[in-house]
Scaffold this motif. Sequence first.
Motif, PDB file in Angstrom:
ATOM      1  N   SER A  16       0.829  -1.198   0.000  1.00  0.00           N
ATOM      2  CA  SER A  16       0.000   0.000   0.000  1.00  0.00           C
ATOM      3  C   SER A  16       0.869   1.256   0.000  1.00  0.00           C
ATOM      4  N   PHE A  17       0.242   2.403  -0.273  1.00  0.00           N
ATOM      5  CA  PHE A  17       0.961   3.682  -0.305  1.00  0.00           C
ATOM      6  C   PHE A  17       1.533   4.066   1.057  1.00  0.00           C
ATOM      7  N   LYS A  18       1.079   3.425   2.126  1.00  0.00           N
ATOM      8  CA  LYS A  18       1.513   3.805   3.469  1.00  0.00           C
ATOM      9  C   LYS A  18       3.041   3.750   3.597  1.00  0.00           C
ATOM     10  N   ASP A  19       3.696   2.948   2.766  1.00  0.00           N
ATOM     11  CA  ASP A  19       5.160   2.836   2.837  1.00  0.00           C
ATOM     12  C   ASP A  19       5.859   4.163   2.517  1.00  0.00           C
TER      13      ASP A  19
ATOM     14  N   GLY B 171      -5.426  -1.113   9.139  1.00  0.00           N
ATOM     15  CA  GLY B 171      -4.710  -2.288   8.637  1.00  0.00           C
ATOM     16  C   GLY B 171      -3.419  -1.973   7.922  1.00  0.00           C
ATOM     17  N   ASN B 172      -3.471  -1.119   6.906  1.00  0.00           N
ATOM     18  CA  ASN B 172      -2.261  -0.905   6.110  1.00  0.00           C
ATOM     19  C   ASN B 172      -1.181  -0.115   6.836  1.00  0.00           C
ATOM     20  N   THR B 173      -1.572   0.828   7.670  1.00  0.00           N
ATOM     21  CA  THR B 173      -0.560   1.558   8.437  1.00  0.00           C
ATOM     22  C   THR B 173       0.170   0.595   9.369  1.00  0.00           C
TER      23      THR B 173
ATOM     24  N   ILE C  19      -8.994  10.225  -5.771  1.00  0.00           N
ATOM     25  CA  ILE C  19      -8.330   9.521  -4.664  1.00  0.00           C
ATOM     26  C   ILE C  19      -9.351   9.169  -3.569  1.00  0.00           C
ATOM     27  N   PRO C  20      -9.213   7.983  -2.958  1.00  0.00           N
ATOM     28  CA  PRO C  20     -10.076   7.673  -1.816  1.00  0.00           C
ATOM     29  C   PRO C  20      -9.690   8.535  -0.618  1.00  0.00           C
ATOM     30  N   VAL C  21     -10.665   8.819   0.229  1.00  0.00           N
ATOM     31  CA  VAL C  21     -10.392   9.628   1.428  1.00  0.00           C
ATOM     32  C   VAL C  21     -10.879   8.874   2.668  1.00  0.00           C
ATOM     33  N   GLY C  22      -9.944   8.624   3.581  1.00  0.00           N
ATOM     34  CA  GLY C  22     -10.279   7.994   4.857  1.00  0.00           C
ATOM     35  C   GLY C  22      -9.940   8.964   5.966  1.00  0.00           C
ATOM     36  N   ASN C  23      -8.704   8.861   6.457  1.00  0.00           N
ATOM     37  CA  ASN C  23      -8.230   9.803   7.472  1.00  0.00           C
ATOM     38  C   ASN C  23      -7.752  11.104   6.813  1.00  0.00           C
ATOM     39  N   ALA C  24      -7.729  11.104   5.491  1.00  0.00           N
ATOM     40  CA  ALA C  24      -7.493  12.296   4.649  1.00  0.00           C
ATOM     41  C   ALA C  24      -6.037  12.770   4.594  1.00  0.00           C
ATOM     42  N   GLY C  25      -5.119  11.959   5.106  1.00  0.00           N
ATOM     43  CA  GLY C  25      -3.708  12.314   4.995  1.00  0.00           C
ATOM     44  C   GLY C  25      -3.216  12.271   3.556  1.00  0.00           C
ATOM     45  N   ASN C  26      -3.694  11.305   2.800  1.00  0.00           N
ATOM     46  CA  ASN C  26      -3.146  11.115   1.457  1.00  0.00           C
ATOM     47  C   ASN C  26      -3.550  12.233   0.501  1.00  0.00           C
TER      48      ASN C  26
ATOM     49  N   THR D  90     -12.832  -1.229   4.318  1.00  0.00           N
ATOM     50  CA  THR D  90     -12.389  -1.038   5.704  1.00  0.00           C
ATOM     51  C   THR D  90     -11.260  -0.004   5.835  1.00  0.00           C
ATOM     52  N   ALA D  91     -10.459   0.173   4.806  1.00  0.00           N
ATOM     53  CA  ALA D  91      -9.340   1.126   4.904  1.00  0.00           C
ATOM     54  C   ALA D  91      -9.811   2.579   4.986  1.00  0.00           C
ATOM     55  N   ILE D  92     -11.062   2.834   4.612  1.00  0.00           N
ATOM     56  CA  ILE D  92     -11.589   4.199   4.718  1.00  0.00           C
ATOM     57  C   ILE D  92     -12.827   4.237   5.628  1.00  0.00           C
TER      58      ILE D  92
ATOM     59  N   ALA E 245     -11.224  -0.226  -0.794  1.00  0.00           N
ATOM     60  CA  ALA E 245     -11.068   1.212  -0.527  1.00  0.00           C
ATOM     61  C   ALA E 245     -10.427   1.914  -1.722  1.00  0.00           C
ATOM     62  N   SER E 246      -9.465   1.259  -2.348  1.00  0.00           N
ATOM     63  CA  SER E 246      -8.773   1.856  -3.483  1.00  0.00           C
ATOM     64  C   SER E 246      -9.738   2.121  -4.631  1.00  0.00           C
ATOM     65  N   ALA E 247     -10.672   1.207  -4.815  1.00  0.00           N
ATOM     66  CA  ALA E 247     -11.619   1.324  -5.925  1.00  0.00           C
ATOM     67  C   ALA E 247     -12.547   2.516  -5.763  1.00  0.00           C
TER      68      ALA E 247
ATOM     69  N   LEU F 264      -4.779   3.972  -6.943  1.00  0.00           N
ATOM     70  CA  LEU F 264      -5.247   2.704  -6.380  1.00  0.00           C
ATOM     71  C   LEU F 264      -4.315   2.392  -5.208  1.00  0.00           C
ATOM     72  N   THR F 265      -4.837   2.690  -4.007  1.00  0.00           N
ATOM     73  CA  THR F 265      -4.014   2.835  -2.816  1.00  0.00           C
ATOM     74  C   THR F 265      -3.418   1.545  -2.243  1.00  0.00           C
ATOM     75  N   GLY F 266      -4.076   0.401  -2.491  1.00  0.00           N
ATOM     76  CA  GLY F 266      -3.583  -0.837  -1.882  1.00  0.00           C
ATOM     77  C   GLY F 266      -3.892  -2.062  -2.732  1.00  0.00           C
ATOM     78  N   HIS F 267      -3.187  -3.137  -2.483  1.00  0.00           N
ATOM     79  CA  HIS F 267      -3.313  -4.360  -3.290  1.00  0.00           C
ATOM     80  C   HIS F 267      -4.548  -5.191  -2.916  1.00  0.00           C
TER      81      HIS F 267
HETATM   82  C1  PLP Z   1      -4.983   4.375   4.376  1.00  0.00           C
HETATM   83  C2  PLP Z   1      -5.708   3.986   3.163  1.00  0.00           C
HETATM   84  C3  PLP Z   1      -6.621   4.843   2.523  1.00  0.00           C
HETATM   85  C4  PLP Z   1      -7.019   6.155   3.087  1.00  0.00           C
HETATM   86  O1  PLP Z   1      -5.986   7.092   3.072  1.00  0.00           O
HETATM   87  P1  PLP Z   1      -6.089   8.366   4.046  1.00  0.00           P
HETATM   88  O2  PLP Z   1      -4.759   8.998   3.954  1.00  0.00           O
HETATM   89  O3  PLP Z   1      -6.387   7.830   5.400  1.00  0.00           O
HETATM   90  O4  PLP Z   1      -7.200   9.205   3.523  1.00  0.00           O
HETATM   91  C5  PLP Z   1      -7.197   4.432   1.350  1.00  0.00           C
HETATM   92  N1  PLP Z   1      -6.918   3.218   0.812  1.00  0.00           N
HETATM   93  C6  PLP Z   1      -6.048   2.380   1.398  1.00  0.00           C
HETATM   94  C7  PLP Z   1      -5.796   1.070   0.755  1.00  0.00           C
HETATM   95  C8  PLP Z   1      -5.418   2.732   2.585  1.00  0.00           C
HETATM   96  O5  PLP Z   1      -4.582   1.869   3.157  1.00  0.00           O
END
Ligand code: PLP
Length: 364
Positions: A72-75, A99-101, A197-204, A252-254, A302-304, A329-332
């Motif tokens: 995932s992009f968290k890296d 999960g991904n963090t 882009i997907p938005v969860g915690n909105a850091g990305n 679940t990631a968002i 979440a990526s979709a 597409l943020t994660g596999h």
């Molecule tokens: C963390 C995460 C997000 C959300 O990113 P934010 O920076 O929290 O908005 C979206 N998709 C995946 C797969 C993630 O791991």
Amino acid sequence: MSTSDGLCPCSIRSLRWRGVIEEYRDFLPVSSTTPVVSLLEGGTPLIEAPRLSARIGARVMLKIEGANPTGSFKDRGMTMAISKAVEEGARAVVCASTGNTSASAAAFAGRAGLTSAVLIPEGYIALGKLAQALIHGSRVLQLRGNFDQALTIVRELGEKAPVTVVNSVNPYRIEGQKSGAFEIVDQLGEAPDLHCIPVGNAGNITAYWKGYQEFKEAGRSTRLPRMHGFQAAGAAPIVAGHPIEHPDTVATAIRIGNPASWEGATSAASESGGGIAAVTDEQILEAYRFLAQEESIFCEPASAASVAGLMTYGLPDGLGPGSTVVCVLTGHGLKDPDIAISQIQVPTVVDADLSAVLEELGLS
Ligand SMILES: *Cc1c(COP(=O)(O)O)cnc(C)c1O
């Protein structure tokens, strides 16, 4: 064959990728003495999506963040957060995670010889992500509560105990994640017209907007994209205008009801002439299947959301066939195999003989 500088032609040179910090050192808060902790993250593919492009009526490209070392992009943010933690003498890191963090923190902390602890919401973490945190040796606590509650506790831990918080409230995370925007500009030779882009915690979304702006200021691009962020309808606090106490979504990631970088997201949207909108779980899963079946890209639900938003709302006014759209597409997809299997027919069981197989395939 070699080029004038004695190196192989460009395709093989990409194998010399050195990781986010070494590639973009000038744009990051590191010095020559910062100990770089890297798994050679970043350098991910930006791939054409021909069928999605035909459907949308513009050139659509996908940034495959699932190709990062932990999927995932968290890296991108974690290489910065852990490098700075080591530089500052930390011995332990902690995070709340959907999960991904946690997967990324566990891997990078382990690489640096730091101990790590992660707080995840009980019952709402994809199997692959839990496996990663465990196998990389993190202390995993499953909280009877959701992500927002986990983050509140982690922030308090950071104040009361000798641990460094590596959630995206840690500013180095955002710094590292900017590199996604740098790469897109380097890969396209210019910023795209629209960034989804997907938005969860909105850091990305906050990080991408910062990255696009910094590259433009440095003369590496001549324009800025409109930023379109997408939340899951059951977890769309920014769209609703207030925190959601019980966020709920298949993605679940968002699944986040009170994003830490709320303001970063709304600034990115308003300053860029973009917006934040919601997509339903059905729309997310339709985009998820479309990407796997029509573009052969397997991402996590979440990526979709980025593609679901583009498919649902279409191009904004003023953009047309000549426009370039990038969806992150943020994660596999392998992170969350349970969802994939729930979306398709279960495999048919046949006897171990040729005629049974031929018959089942309609080839007899
Ligand atoms: C963390 C995460 C997000 C959300 O990113 P934010 O920076 O929290 O908005 C979206 N998709 C995946 C797969 C993630 O791991």
